[in-house]
Design a protein around this motif. Structure first.
Motif, short mmCIF file in Angstrom:
data_model
loop_
_atom_site.label_atom_id
_atom_site.label_comp_id
_atom_site.label_asym_id
_atom_site.label_seq_id
_atom_site.Cartn_x
_atom_site.Cartn_y
_atom_site.Cartn_z
N SER A 192 6.51 -2.81 -22.55
CA SER A 192 7.35 -1.66 -22.88
C SER A 192 8.80 -2.04 -22.75
CB SER A 192 7.06 -0.47 -21.94
OG SER A 192 6.02 0.34 -22.41
N VAL A 193 9.60 -1.58 -23.70
CA VAL A 193 11.05 -1.76 -23.62
C VAL A 193 11.65 -0.48 -23.05
CG1 VAL A 193 13.19 -2.08 -24.94
CG2 VAL A 193 11.14 -3.39 -25.53
N VAL A 194 12.54 -0.64 -22.10
CA VAL A 194 13.19 0.51 -21.47
C VAL A 194 14.35 0.97 -22.35
CG1 VAL A 194 14.48 1.32 -19.46
CG2 VAL A 194 12.52 -0.21 -19.16
N GLY B 220 0.79 -1.22 0.00
CA GLY B 220 0.00 0.00 0.00
C GLY B 220 0.82 1.27 0.00
N ARG B 221 2.14 1.13 0.28
CA ARG B 221 2.96 2.33 0.30
C ARG B 221 3.78 2.48 -0.98
NH1 ARG B 221 8.71 2.76 2.77
NH2 ARG B 221 9.69 1.22 1.46
N GLY B 222 3.75 1.49 -1.84
CA GLY B 222 4.50 1.53 -3.08
C GLY B 222 3.58 1.53 -4.29
N ALA B 223 4.10 2.03 -5.40
CA ALA B 223 3.29 2.07 -6.61
C ALA B 223 4.18 2.17 -7.83
CB ALA B 223 2.34 3.28 -6.57
N LEU B 224 3.65 1.72 -8.96
CA LEU B 224 4.25 1.96 -10.27
C LEU B 224 3.36 2.98 -10.97
CD1 LEU B 224 5.06 -1.72 -11.30
CD2 LEU B 224 6.68 0.00 -10.48
N ILE B 225 3.99 3.99 -11.55
CA ILE B 225 3.22 5.08 -12.16
C ILE B 225 3.67 5.26 -13.61
CG2 ILE B 225 2.51 7.49 -11.97
CD1 ILE B 225 3.52 7.41 -9.06
N GLU B 226 2.73 5.08 -14.53
CA GLU B 226 3.00 5.33 -15.95
C GLU B 226 2.74 6.81 -16.24
OE1 GLU B 226 1.39 2.24 -18.73
OE2 GLU B 226 0.22 1.73 -16.95
N ILE C 208 13.29 5.71 -12.15
CA ILE C 208 12.64 6.29 -13.33
C ILE C 208 13.18 5.60 -14.57
CG2 ILE C 208 12.22 8.37 -14.69
CD1 ILE C 208 12.81 10.03 -12.19
N ASP C 209 12.28 5.02 -15.37
CA ASP C 209 12.65 4.40 -16.64
C ASP C 209 12.06 5.19 -17.79
OD1 ASP C 209 13.90 2.34 -15.28
OD2 ASP C 209 12.18 0.98 -15.40
N PHE C 210 12.89 5.44 -18.82
CA PHE C 210 12.40 5.99 -20.08
C PHE C 210 11.98 4.82 -20.95
CE2 PHE C 210 15.33 9.18 -18.48
CZ PHE C 210 14.72 10.39 -18.78
N THR C 211 10.73 4.76 -21.36
CA THR C 211 10.23 3.58 -22.03
C THR C 211 9.66 3.87 -23.41
OG1 THR C 211 8.03 3.81 -21.03
CG2 THR C 211 9.65 2.50 -19.83
N ALA C 212 9.69 2.85 -24.27
CA ALA C 212 9.01 2.89 -25.56
C ALA C 212 7.70 2.14 -25.39
CB ALA C 212 9.87 2.21 -26.63
N GLY C 213 6.67 2.60 -26.09
CA GLY C 213 5.37 1.94 -25.95
C GLY C 213 4.32 2.94 -25.51
N GLY C 214 3.40 2.48 -24.69
CA GLY C 214 2.26 3.30 -24.32
C GLY C 214 2.50 4.26 -23.18
N ARG C 215 3.75 4.48 -22.82
CA ARG C 215 4.09 5.42 -21.76
C ARG C 215 5.46 6.00 -22.05
NH1 ARG C 215 3.62 0.58 -21.89
NH2 ARG C 215 1.67 0.61 -20.72
#
Length: 337
Positions: free
Chosen positions: A305-307, A63-69, A93-100
């Protein structure tokens, strides 16, 4: 930053430090058949080249962690990532290809801080067009358990385990001291106990005992990371999955056997499982997807997504080759203020 190509001895040293990040060079020498002075010198060279970093952190509670697109305005992903990287709650922080454009890993003090970040602080970045949040309900497998697999089974057995607390050690650690240890080891997981003791104004033995106690009770984890582009797994990808509930139990025992998996978390969102993996080639992105759906019949990879680049990793700022450059952004301040 000085360039350096690690050799087999370096990778063996990294593997050993993944098993026990705070092992002394003297203790590691028999397992690696290398003298302590040479191990110390090689570690410093890897550290200076940004190829290795060791981090201590509090795994916290669900509940204290999250992944945010994050989707950014065109051309604004780099500047947005640089601004967000200064926030200690943003672990990676990841720079990604795809929908985010960006994928953030959030590690908050508690669920209240998580809500505050999502509802208020994200709004401080004007280039963010859209954000999708996946609250982490359970960590099935985390990268601290991932290994290079360089050492033989015999060598692995020789790597010393972390020392347990002394029988006379206090069974609990005061919140202020715990916070300071998290802060110092978040910056340098091998920080000497003498330096932490001086900062805390307590004895060296008390710090040694506190670290051992925290590691035993699970409030402190230590992990050794290596620059991905210098490993045999240069491709980094995220999979967003929908898995039938009965299969989740199977995951608990099977994920550790899949060498590509770095992170697997259950989330409360339109997906229920999100995984981060390291792969050997770009073609393996689709091959691994087929493997997942074969291992988990009835599951579906809803997105992937590929980083392209990692901007921040567990508080460490990385360059475009995945090397730690600093400054290190601690994920927790040394005191409540």
């Amino acid at each position: 930053m000085q360039d350096y190509e690690p050799d087999d001895v370096d990778f063996a040293l990294i593997h050993a430090l993944q098993i026990e990040p705070r092992a002394s060079w003297k203790a590691l020498a028999p397992a690696l058949a290398v003298d302590p002075v040479t191990l110390s010198r090689r570690y410093q060279r890897l550290l200076n080249a940004g190829l290795i970093w060791i981090t201590g952190y509090d795994p916290g509670t669900p509940g204290r962690g999250a992944l945010i697109e994050i989707e950014c305005a065109p051309g604004q992903s780099v500047s947005t990532a640089e601004a967000i990287s200064e926030d200690p709650m943003v672990a990676s922080i990841d720079f990604t290809a795809g929908g985010r454009d960006l994928l953030l890993t959030l590690m908050a003090e508690d669920s209240v801080d998580t809500s505050r970040f999502l509802l208020h602080r994200l709004g401080e970045y004007p280039a963010i067009r859209r954000a999708r949040t996946h609250l982490i309900t359970e960590v099935l497998f985390e990268a601290g358990n991932w290994r290079l697999r360089t050492l033989s089974a015999e060598q692995v057995a020789k790597v010393p385990a972390a020392r347990p607390p002394r029988p006379r050690a206090a069974r609990t650690v005061a919140p202020g001291l715990k916070r300071l240890i998290h802060h110092e080891l978040g910056i340098d997981g091998r920080a000497p106990t003498t330096a932490i003791a001086e900062r805390a104004g307590v004895s060296n033995q008390r710090i040694t005992d506190a670290i051992a106690t925290m590691r035993r009770d699970g409030s402190l984890r230590l992990r050794t990371d290596v620059a991905r582009t210098y490993s045999e797994w240069p491709i980094y990808a995220w999979y967003f999955m929908q898995v039938p509930a009965p299969l989740v139990e199977r995951l608990r025992t099977s994920l550790g056997k899949i060498e590509e998996v770095r992170l697997a978390v259950l989330v409360a969102s339109e997906y229920n499982l999100i995984m981060a993996v390291w792969l050997r080639t770009l073609n393996d992105v689709h091959r691994f997807e087929l493997l997942l759906e074969k291992l988990l019949p009835g599951s579906r990879v809803a997105d992937r997504s590929v980083v392209m680049q990692i901007g921040k990793h567990l508080g460490h700022i990385l360059d475009d080759r995945g090397r730690a450059t600093g400054p290190v952004v601690s994920m927790i301040s040394p005191d409540p203020t």
